[in-house]
Enzyme design. Sequence first.
Site, mmCIF file in Angstrom:
data_model
loop_
_atom_site.group_PDB
_atom_site.id
_atom_site.type_symbol
_atom_site.label_atom_id
_atom_site.label_comp_id
_atom_site.label_asym_id
_atom_site.label_seq_id
_atom_site.Cartn_x
_atom_site.Cartn_y
_atom_site.Cartn_z
ATOM 1 N N ASN A 8 1.135 -0.910 -0.094
ATOM 2 C CA ASN A 8 -0.039 0.105 0.242
ATOM 3 C C ASN A 8 0.956 1.634 -0.128
ATOM 4 O OD1 ASN A 8 -1.676 1.613 0.279
ATOM 5 N ND2 ASN A 8 -2.477 1.328 2.658
ATOM 6 N N LYS A 10 -0.021 4.468 -0.081
ATOM 7 C CA LYS A 10 -0.256 5.184 0.064
ATOM 8 C C LYS A 10 -0.206 6.888 -0.285
ATOM 9 C CE LYS A 10 -0.196 3.465 5.325
ATOM 10 N NZ LYS A 10 -0.009 2.955 6.857
ATOM 11 N N HIS A 92 -9.461 0.725 5.005
ATOM 12 C CA HIS A 92 -8.195 1.472 5.785
ATOM 13 C C HIS A 92 -7.847 2.065 6.843
ATOM 14 C CE1 HIS A 92 -3.934 2.881 7.061
ATOM 15 N NE2 HIS A 92 -3.438 1.300 6.615
ATOM 16 N N GLU A 94 -6.571 4.486 8.405
ATOM 17 C CA GLU A 94 -6.225 5.353 8.510
ATOM 18 C C GLU A 94 -7.601 6.220 7.383
ATOM 19 O OE1 GLU A 94 -2.594 5.775 5.604
ATOM 20 O OE2 GLU A 94 -1.726 4.735 7.582
ATOM 21 N N GLU A 162 -5.048 -5.389 10.960
ATOM 22 C CA GLU A 162 -3.915 -4.265 10.918
ATOM 23 C C GLU A 162 -4.011 -3.840 12.304
ATOM 24 O OE1 GLU A 162 -2.396 -2.978 7.390
ATOM 25 O OE2 GLU A 162 -3.539 -1.755 7.146
ATOM 26 N N GLY A 168 3.405 2.042 11.003
ATOM 27 C CA GLY A 168 3.486 3.349 10.142
ATOM 28 C C GLY A 168 4.398 3.416 12.245
ATOM 29 N N SER A 207 3.818 -2.006 10.024
ATOM 30 C CA SER A 207 5.328 -2.533 10.128
ATOM 31 C C SER A 207 5.771 -4.072 9.751
ATOM 32 C CB SER A 207 5.472 -2.294 11.868
ATOM 33 O OG SER A 207 5.503 -0.883 11.521
HETATM 34 P P1 PGA Z 1 3.070 -0.187 7.517
HETATM 35 O O1 PGA Z 1 1.631 0.416 7.139
HETATM 36 O O2 PGA Z 1 4.354 -1.146 6.979
HETATM 37 O O3 PGA Z 1 4.008 1.262 7.610
HETATM 38 O O4 PGA Z 1 3.386 -0.628 8.727
HETATM 39 C C1 PGA Z 1 0.950 -0.710 6.465
HETATM 40 C C2 PGA Z 1 -0.397 -0.814 6.414
HETATM 41 O O5 PGA Z 1 -0.632 0.916 7.159
HETATM 42 O O6 PGA Z 1 -0.947 -1.366 5.815
#
Ligand code: PGA
Length: 247
Positions: A8, A10, A92, A94, A162, A168, A207
């Site tokens: 992803n 983003k 997601h 976010e 997640e 992140g 992560s």
């Molecule tokens: P990250 O994000 O691997 O940067 O922690 C994972 C995600 O939000 O899918």
Amino acid sequence: MRKLAAGNWKMNGSLAALAEVNDLIAAHPAPACEMLLCPPATLISAMAAIVRGSALLVGAQDCHTHSAGAHTGDISALMLAEAGATHVIVGHSERRTDHGETDAQVAAKAQAAQAAGLVAIVCLGETEAQRDAGTTLAVIGAQLDASVPEASTAANLVIAYEPVWAIGTGRTPTVAQIAEVHGFLRQRLAGRIGAEAAGVRLLYGGSVKPSNAAEIFAIADVDGALVGGASLKAADFGPIVAALSAA
Ligand code: PGA
């Protein structure tokens, strides 16, 4: 079941960044797992042109609940499919946070995606406060029940677990914590969609990086990963694809 390494991007990437895609395809021409990148919508067509004939699939990061209409700024699942996407991430954390998306909206988006012939990657996960309060499984169970369309199949649904606090941050749950949630998800999903649940890919996300991928992929009921930051560079995502192929 064919495992899935999904990236992803983003709100990152540019036409110049598509060089990473060429590198990834060159390094992994025929991985044992499925390999997917979800760039910003503006890059889907260009990425789809690059990956044609390769093992790499292209997906999107969100879609609207309707196929067309007066929804300024939104993009429908049909449009994503026409642009070359085969998958779309929905729900997601976010988007749940930044745009206030509810479970009901996520379910409607997943349904729209499936109706357009896309695989819906439905995301769910607990916040740190919810984990500390001991409500992780209750939260995730409720999200699953309300976010997953009832008519989903192993072919058109992927679930991504997640934990919000692991996205992140460089922090990951323990192996035991991931195993507990994924085992729970498999069971709960069977309650919602029946026998199809056995074939639905359950991804872990948060992560994931080359150094922890093999340990995570060895966990029961982890059928792949949804990778954010480490999907931006072929040098990071490639080893994750390799670890999943070897799992
Ligand atoms: P990250 O994000 O691997 O940067 O922690 C994972 C995600 O939000 O899918």
